[in-house]
Scaffold this motif. Structure first.
Motif, PDB file in Angstrom:
ATOM      1  N   VAL A  88     -29.861 -23.485  10.014  1.00  0.00           N
ATOM      2  CA  VAL A  88     -28.634 -24.170   9.576  1.00  0.00           C
ATOM      3  C   VAL A  88     -27.561 -23.088   9.542  1.00  0.00           C
ATOM      4  O   VAL A  88     -27.432 -22.368   8.554  1.00  0.00           O
ATOM      5  N   PRO A  89     -26.794 -22.929  10.608  1.00  0.00           N
ATOM      6  CA  PRO A  89     -25.914 -21.758  10.723  1.00  0.00           C
ATOM      7  C   PRO A  89     -24.675 -21.793   9.841  1.00  0.00           C
ATOM      8  O   PRO A  89     -24.100 -20.751   9.548  1.00  0.00           O
ATOM      9  N   THR A  90     -24.256 -22.989   9.416  1.00  0.00           N
ATOM     10  CA  THR A  90     -22.975 -23.130   8.724  1.00  0.00           C
ATOM     11  C   THR A  90     -23.187 -23.774   7.362  1.00  0.00           C
ATOM     12  O   THR A  90     -23.716 -24.887   7.272  1.00  0.00           O
ATOM     13  N   GLY A  91     -22.781 -23.069   6.277  1.00  0.00           N
ATOM     14  CA  GLY A  91     -22.972 -23.618   4.937  1.00  0.00           C
ATOM     15  C   GLY A  91     -24.424 -23.902   4.649  1.00  0.00           C
ATOM     16  O   GLY A  91     -24.783 -24.934   4.086  1.00  0.00           O
ATOM     17  N   GLN A  92     -25.275 -22.959   4.994  1.00  0.00           N
ATOM     18  CA  GLN A  92     -26.723 -23.164   4.986  1.00  0.00           C
ATOM     19  C   GLN A  92     -27.232 -23.690   3.642  1.00  0.00           C
ATOM     20  O   GLN A  92     -26.763 -23.277   2.571  1.00  0.00           O
ATOM     21  N   ASN A  93     -28.166 -24.612   3.725  1.00  0.00           N
ATOM     22  CA  ASN A  93     -28.835 -25.131   2.534  1.00  0.00           C
ATOM     23  C   ASN A  93     -30.156 -24.372   2.376  1.00  0.00           C
ATOM     24  O   ASN A  93     -31.007 -24.442   3.268  1.00  0.00           O
ATOM     25  N   MET A 125     -18.353 -20.061   2.355  1.00  0.00           N
ATOM     26  CA  MET A 125     -17.251 -20.371   3.269  1.00  0.00           C
ATOM     27  C   MET A 125     -17.402 -21.749   3.900  1.00  0.00           C
ATOM     28  O   MET A 125     -16.520 -22.193   4.644  1.00  0.00           O
ATOM     29  N   ALA A 126     -18.509 -22.415   3.610  1.00  0.00           N
ATOM     30  CA  ALA A 126     -18.746 -23.745   4.172  1.00  0.00           C
ATOM     31  C   ALA A 126     -19.834 -24.433   3.354  1.00  0.00           C
ATOM     32  O   ALA A 126     -20.581 -23.788   2.617  1.00  0.00           O
ATOM     33  N   GLY A 127     -19.907 -25.732   3.502  1.00  0.00           N
ATOM     34  CA  GLY A 127     -21.000 -26.478   2.905  1.00  0.00           C
ATOM     35  C   GLY A 127     -20.734 -26.962   1.496  1.00  0.00           C
ATOM     36  O   GLY A 127     -19.590 -27.080   1.056  1.00  0.00           O
TER      37      GLY A 127
END
Length: 536
Positions: A264-269, A440-442
């Motif tokens: 999960v590259p963006t805003g990883q959970n 930075m995301a998510g």
């Protein structure tokens, strides 16, 4: 900007070939006009090449084949013979119920007007969209209740799939020729099918050391284990991925060297980490070195936020245009993929609503075809009602431009919530016991706990201390997820301790109060001596 031209090299043709400009919001209408009116009845097969523009990608190379990675089950799937018949007959094959007996004649639902996206605006000034049973026959719409609620193809309804393909091209512009999209009923189901396509009992797959638990829980009953790859504040580390693979010992691990990597590259959970462009390029290079196949799970891709500038700092203004918004997004693995070694999983769950159960994958035609054959005899397509509502909203009402406006709106909303939790953490949490990097995301905030400073360190295990802190949080009336719940390899020794918070679902005041209670609970658990270091 004028199209560029290159020379075509084969001896049989020495003419000049013009490379088309990439698809933009402004050029969608021109492509649709060139393709002619879309007519797609019940169980109609989608003309993906038409949706992509028949000459738009012919200058690009084809994707690598993945026959050597697909399971025998995936290779053997032939799909539904009755649905195949619909492609040739122009009519649905098999025994379909008559739409005359669908007990719905009209559906109405209220949605945001363009540029008026707040809950108050929707309630007071929203636009009511209407779908009738026979809108297609009456030439009112390209999609209607009679078609949407009938059986369909595994790839989903052509009407919505066309919009999805255009959106994917506008945002990612895949670099190889034979890319495609097929719809899913969400990324959890998509990953389950992906495991069936690529793995068998005794295999391992690769993922971040802290990862989405449902992924691990989907793999486990199939006899597939997850190997942990080291992380830092920017997510998965390329060096760790290379090291895990280069040092793989089949006898020790009890299985062959893995080739499927889930990320999960963006805003990883759960960590909230976002891989930089440089990190993604480095990981892709490792994937090429070891011939890996990447599953890029991106539910939070459009929840990339404005930069965090610190407490009480002025807000960073929103993107001034659609072009600026798109350029601000970290490029996806799909956009970097020259080999066709990436399956990107997209979803409307985090940007529209999770209950619709509509998503899609983008991959090479080979992989999408294998996936849709599986779906035809398993999940089939997403809910027809969900697809119809999304088509009315995204295609007929908002269009591509309006959808990007919506995404900019939710970016600013999530940025504001993220800033609230960060400012609350700086106010209420003891900095000597808890640290963090601004997400930075998510939707998640990952808090590192200095458990070695706990009075029971050396007397209790890390897991026991984590459990004690967790119960203390509940005593104080706040709930955060234990970091250990997200460990890819539960057997590994615990070296660090984390808590996962979220800022997605509650108002600002509740976020602040929850963090205040967290600070009080941490001080209570670690001992009253820490109280002097912050506000109770």
């Amino acid at each position: 900007m004028a199209p560029s031209a290159v020379e075509v090299l084969p001896e049989s043709d020495t003419s000049t070939f013009t490379i088309p400009d990439r698809l933009t919001i402004q050029s969608v209408a021109k492509r649709r006009a060139a393709s002619g009116k879309l007519i797609a009845g019940a169980a109609a097969a989608a003309d993906v090449h038409s949706f992509k523009g028949r000459t738009q990608h012919v200058h690009k190379a084809n994707a690598k084949r993945w026959d050597h990675r697909l399971t025998e089950e995936a290779k053997a799937r032939t799909g539904s013979s009755l649905k195949e018949a619909a492609k040739y007959l122009g009519q649905p094959g098999g025994g379909l119920p008559s739409s005359e007996y669908f007990p719905l004649d009209e559906i109405k639902f209220k949605v945001p007007a363009l540029g008026h996206f707040s809950a108050k605006d929707i309630h007071e000034h929203g636009v009511v969209l209407t779908a009738g049973k026979h809108d297609m026959a009456e030439d009112k719409s390209l999609f209607d209740i009679a078609t949407a609620l009938q059986y369909g193809q595994g790839h989903g309804a052509a009407q919505l799939l066309r919009w999805i393909i255009e959106h994917t091209e506008i945002v990612h512009n895949p670099t190889y020729q034979d890319w495609s999209c097929t719809m899913t009923i969400g990324s959890t189901s998509a990953f389950d099918i992906t495991l069936r396509m690529f793995t068998k009992p005794g295999n391992w797959i690769l993922s971040e050391e802290f990862t989405f638990p449902a992924m691990v829980e989907s793999a486990a009953p199939m006899g597939v284990k997850v190997a942990a790859v080291g992380m830092d504040e920017h997510g998965m580390r390329a060096e760790s991925l290379d090291e895990v693979l280069s040092s793989w010992d089949e006898k020790v691990r009890g299985g062959p060297k893995p080739f499927l990597v889930y990320t999960v590259p963006t805003g990883q959970n759960p960590t909230g980490a976002t891989q930089t462009l440089e990190r993604r390029k480095a990981i892709y290079a490792v994937a090429q070195k070891h011939d890996l196949y990447i599953v890029e799970d991106e539910p939070y891709y459009f929840l990339q936020m404005q930069p965090y500038t610190g407490p009480n700092a002025p807000d960073v203004p929103p993107p001034a245009s659609h072009e600026e918004f798109l350029k601000s997004l970290v490029p996806s693995y799909l956009s970097l993929d020259t080999d066709g070694r990436v399956m990107r999983m997209d979803s409307f769950s985090k940007v529209i609503a999770p209950g619709g159960r509509v998503g899609w994958i983008t991959a090479s035609e080979q992989i999408c075809e294998r996936y849709s054959k599986h779906a035809d005899l398993a999940t089939q397509g997403p809910s027809g009602l969900s697809q119809l509502m999304l088509f009315k909203l995204l295609d007929e009402h908002w269009g591509h431009a309006g959808y990007l406006d919506w995404l900019i709106h939710i970016r600013m909303e999530y940025t504001a919530r993220r800033n609230v939790i960060l400012e609350a953490c700086e106010t209420y949490l003891p900095g000597d016991l808890i640290s963090w990097a601004p997400p930075m995301a998510g939707m998640f905030h990952w808090l590192k706990v200095e458990y070695r400073k706990h009075p029971h360190y050396g007397k209790k295990t890390a897991i026991e201390i984590e459990e004690e802190i967790f119960h203390k949080l509940m005593e104080h009336g706040t709930l955060l997820m234990k970091g250990s719940w997200f460990r890819a390899e539960q057997e590994l020794a615990v070296e660090t301790m984390f808590l996962r918070a979220t800022y997605a679902a509650v108002p600002s005041e509740q976020i602040q109060e929850a963090v205040r209670r967290l600070g009080a609970a941490i001080r209570d658990s670690f001992g009253d001596a820490t109280a002097a270091n912050g506000v109770l």
